[in-house]
Design a protein around this motif. Structure first.
Motif, short mmCIF file in Angstrom:
data_model
loop_
_atom_site.label_atom_id
_atom_site.label_comp_id
_atom_site.label_asym_id
_atom_site.label_seq_id
_atom_site.Cartn_x
_atom_site.Cartn_y
_atom_site.Cartn_z
N LEU A 1 55.72 34.05 3.46
CA LEU A 1 54.49 34.83 3.59
C LEU A 1 53.46 34.03 4.38
O LEU A 1 53.21 32.86 4.08
CB LEU A 1 53.93 35.17 2.21
CG LEU A 1 54.83 36.04 1.33
CD1 LEU A 1 54.21 36.21 -0.04
CD2 LEU A 1 55.06 37.39 1.99
N CYS A 2 52.85 34.68 5.36
CA CYS A 2 51.82 34.01 6.16
C CYS A 2 50.52 33.93 5.36
O CYS A 2 50.05 34.93 4.83
CB CYS A 2 51.59 34.76 7.46
SG CYS A 2 50.25 34.02 8.41
N ARG A 3 49.97 32.73 5.31
CA ARG A 3 48.71 32.51 4.59
C ARG A 3 47.61 32.02 5.53
O ARG A 3 46.60 31.49 5.07
CB ARG A 3 48.92 31.49 3.46
CG ARG A 3 49.94 31.91 2.46
CD ARG A 3 50.10 30.90 1.35
NE ARG A 3 49.26 31.22 0.22
CZ ARG A 3 49.36 30.64 -0.96
NH1 ARG A 3 50.25 29.70 -1.14
NH2 ARG A 3 48.56 30.99 -1.95
N ALA A 4 47.81 32.17 6.82
CA ALA A 4 46.77 31.73 7.76
C ALA A 4 45.63 32.75 7.77
O ALA A 4 45.72 33.82 7.16
CB ALA A 4 47.36 31.53 9.15
N GLU A 5 44.57 32.39 8.49
CA GLU A 5 43.29 33.09 8.37
C GLU A 5 43.37 34.59 8.60
O GLU A 5 42.85 35.38 7.81
CB GLU A 5 42.32 32.46 9.37
CG GLU A 5 40.88 32.72 9.03
CD GLU A 5 39.97 31.91 9.95
OE1 GLU A 5 38.92 32.43 10.30
OE2 GLU A 5 40.32 30.77 10.29
N ALA A 6 43.99 34.99 9.71
CA ALA A 6 44.01 36.43 10.04
C ALA A 6 44.72 37.23 8.95
O ALA A 6 44.25 38.30 8.54
CB ALA A 6 44.67 36.64 11.40
N CYS A 7 45.84 36.73 8.48
CA CYS A 7 46.56 37.44 7.43
C CYS A 7 45.80 37.37 6.11
O CYS A 7 45.80 38.33 5.34
CB CYS A 7 47.97 36.89 7.26
SG CYS A 7 49.08 37.42 8.60
N ALA A 8 45.12 36.24 5.88
CA ALA A 8 44.34 36.11 4.65
C ALA A 8 43.25 37.19 4.62
O ALA A 8 42.98 37.78 3.56
CB ALA A 8 43.73 34.72 4.56
N PHE B 1 52.15 29.30 8.07
CA PHE B 1 50.78 29.43 8.56
C PHE B 1 50.79 29.91 10.00
O PHE B 1 50.81 29.13 10.92
CB PHE B 1 50.01 28.11 8.36
CG PHE B 1 49.78 27.86 6.89
CD1 PHE B 1 48.67 28.38 6.25
CD2 PHE B 1 50.72 27.18 6.14
CE1 PHE B 1 48.48 28.19 4.88
CE2 PHE B 1 50.55 26.99 4.78
CZ PHE B 1 49.42 27.50 4.15
N CYS B 2 50.82 31.20 10.14
CA CYS B 2 50.81 31.99 11.39
C CYS B 2 52.21 32.18 11.96
O CYS B 2 52.92 31.21 12.25
CB CYS B 2 49.86 31.46 12.45
SG CYS B 2 49.53 32.76 13.68
N LEU B 3 52.54 33.42 12.13
CA LEU B 3 53.82 33.80 12.72
C LEU B 3 53.62 34.45 14.09
O LEU B 3 54.55 35.03 14.65
CB LEU B 3 54.53 34.80 11.79
CG LEU B 3 55.00 34.23 10.46
CD1 LEU B 3 55.27 35.34 9.45
CD2 LEU B 3 56.25 33.39 10.66
N GLY B 4 52.38 34.37 14.59
CA GLY B 4 52.09 34.99 15.88
C GLY B 4 52.07 36.50 15.81
O GLY B 4 52.27 37.18 16.82
N ASN B 5 51.83 37.02 14.64
CA ASN B 5 51.84 38.48 14.43
C ASN B 5 50.53 38.89 13.75
O ASN B 5 50.51 39.79 12.91
CB ASN B 5 53.05 38.83 13.55
CG ASN B 5 53.39 40.30 13.58
OD1 ASN B 5 53.37 40.92 14.64
ND2 ASN B 5 53.71 40.85 12.42
N CYS B 6 49.45 38.21 14.15
CA CYS B 6 48.19 38.27 13.42
C CYS B 6 47.61 39.68 13.34
O CYS B 6 47.04 40.05 12.31
CB CYS B 6 47.18 37.34 14.06
SG CYS B 6 47.85 35.72 14.46
N ALA B 7 47.71 40.46 14.37
CA ALA B 7 47.10 41.79 14.39
C ALA B 7 47.78 42.74 13.41
O ALA B 7 47.22 43.77 13.05
CB ALA B 7 47.14 42.37 15.79
N PRO C 1 49.10 41.86 6.66
CA PRO C 1 49.74 40.57 6.36
C PRO C 1 51.17 40.52 6.86
O PRO C 1 51.91 41.49 6.75
CB PRO C 1 49.67 40.48 4.84
CG PRO C 1 49.51 41.89 4.35
CD PRO C 1 48.83 42.64 5.44
N SER C 2 51.53 39.39 7.41
CA SER C 2 52.85 39.23 8.01
C SER C 2 53.75 38.37 7.13
O SER C 2 53.29 37.53 6.37
CB SER C 2 52.73 38.57 9.39
OG SER C 2 52.01 39.40 10.26
N ALA C 3 55.04 38.61 7.30
CA ALA C 3 56.03 37.83 6.57
C ALA C 3 57.24 37.63 7.48
O ALA C 3 57.46 38.40 8.42
CB ALA C 3 56.45 38.55 5.30
S1 FES Z 1 47.67 34.64 10.79
FE1 FES Z 1 49.42 35.59 9.96
S2 FES Z 1 50.64 35.94 11.69
FE2 FES Z 1 48.95 34.89 12.49
#
Ligand code: FES
Length: 160
Positions: A84-91, A125-131, A134-136
């Motif tokens: 699970l992505c926990r970086a800022e955009a997904c957060a 932390f970021c999968l390049g799918n920020c838009a 939440p990404s996984a």
């Molecule tokens: S912050 Fe989740 S894919 Fe970039």
């Protein structure tokens, strides 16, 4: 990736073979550790002293690298790995709530595998799918706008 636990002899052969392949490279430790994880699905703790001896490093040096990088696992992963992505955009799109819901639904914490060996829950932390958060990443495949229902379905379906 192999699905059975390797024997000590197999681990020794794997390490020696990888060291031979990377001989001559500067600082080959990381490359070799990645190759071990690619082949086994994890870095068996028994690899640490073998690699230390082959590369003339201390066990502490090798252990330090293995534990510093979150990508290295010390135990075999489940049949399905959910990261699970926990970086800022997904957060900002609910990733933390999703992490808590997934932990509760699977009965494990991040970094753990269910007792039946079916599912590993991990973070990234970021999968390049920020838009599309939440990404996984489920068994290597990136998915966007995921919810816990989809995660459980993937866990039951072996990552599909
Ligand atoms: S912050 Fe989740 S894919 Fe970039």
């Amino acid at each position: 990736m192999t699905s059975t636990i390797p024997t000590a002899a197999e681990l020794t052969e794997l390490v020696r073979s990888l060291v031979r392949q990377h001989r001559g490279e500067r600082g080959p430790l990381l490359e070799i550790l990645h190759a071990v994880q690619e082949q086994l699905g994890y870095v068996d703790p028994a690899v640490v002293p073998l690699l230390a001896a082959e590369l003339n490093l201390s066990r502490a040096d090798v252990h330090g690298v293995v534990t510093f990088y979150r990508d290295f696992r010390s135990a075999p992963p489940g049949r399905t790995t959910i990261r699970l992505c926990r970086a800022e955009a997904c957060a900002s799109l609910g990733a933390e709530q999703l992490v808590r819901a997934a932990e509760q639904a699977l009965g494990i914490g991040v970094g753990e595998t269910t007792a039946d060996g079916a599912t590993t829950l991990d973070e990234v932390f970021c999968l390049g799918n920020c838009a599309l958060g939440p990404s996984a990443q489920i068994n290597g495949r990136v998915r966007g706008r995921v919810d816990v229902r989809q995660l459980l379905a993937a866990a039951r379906g072996g990552g599909r």
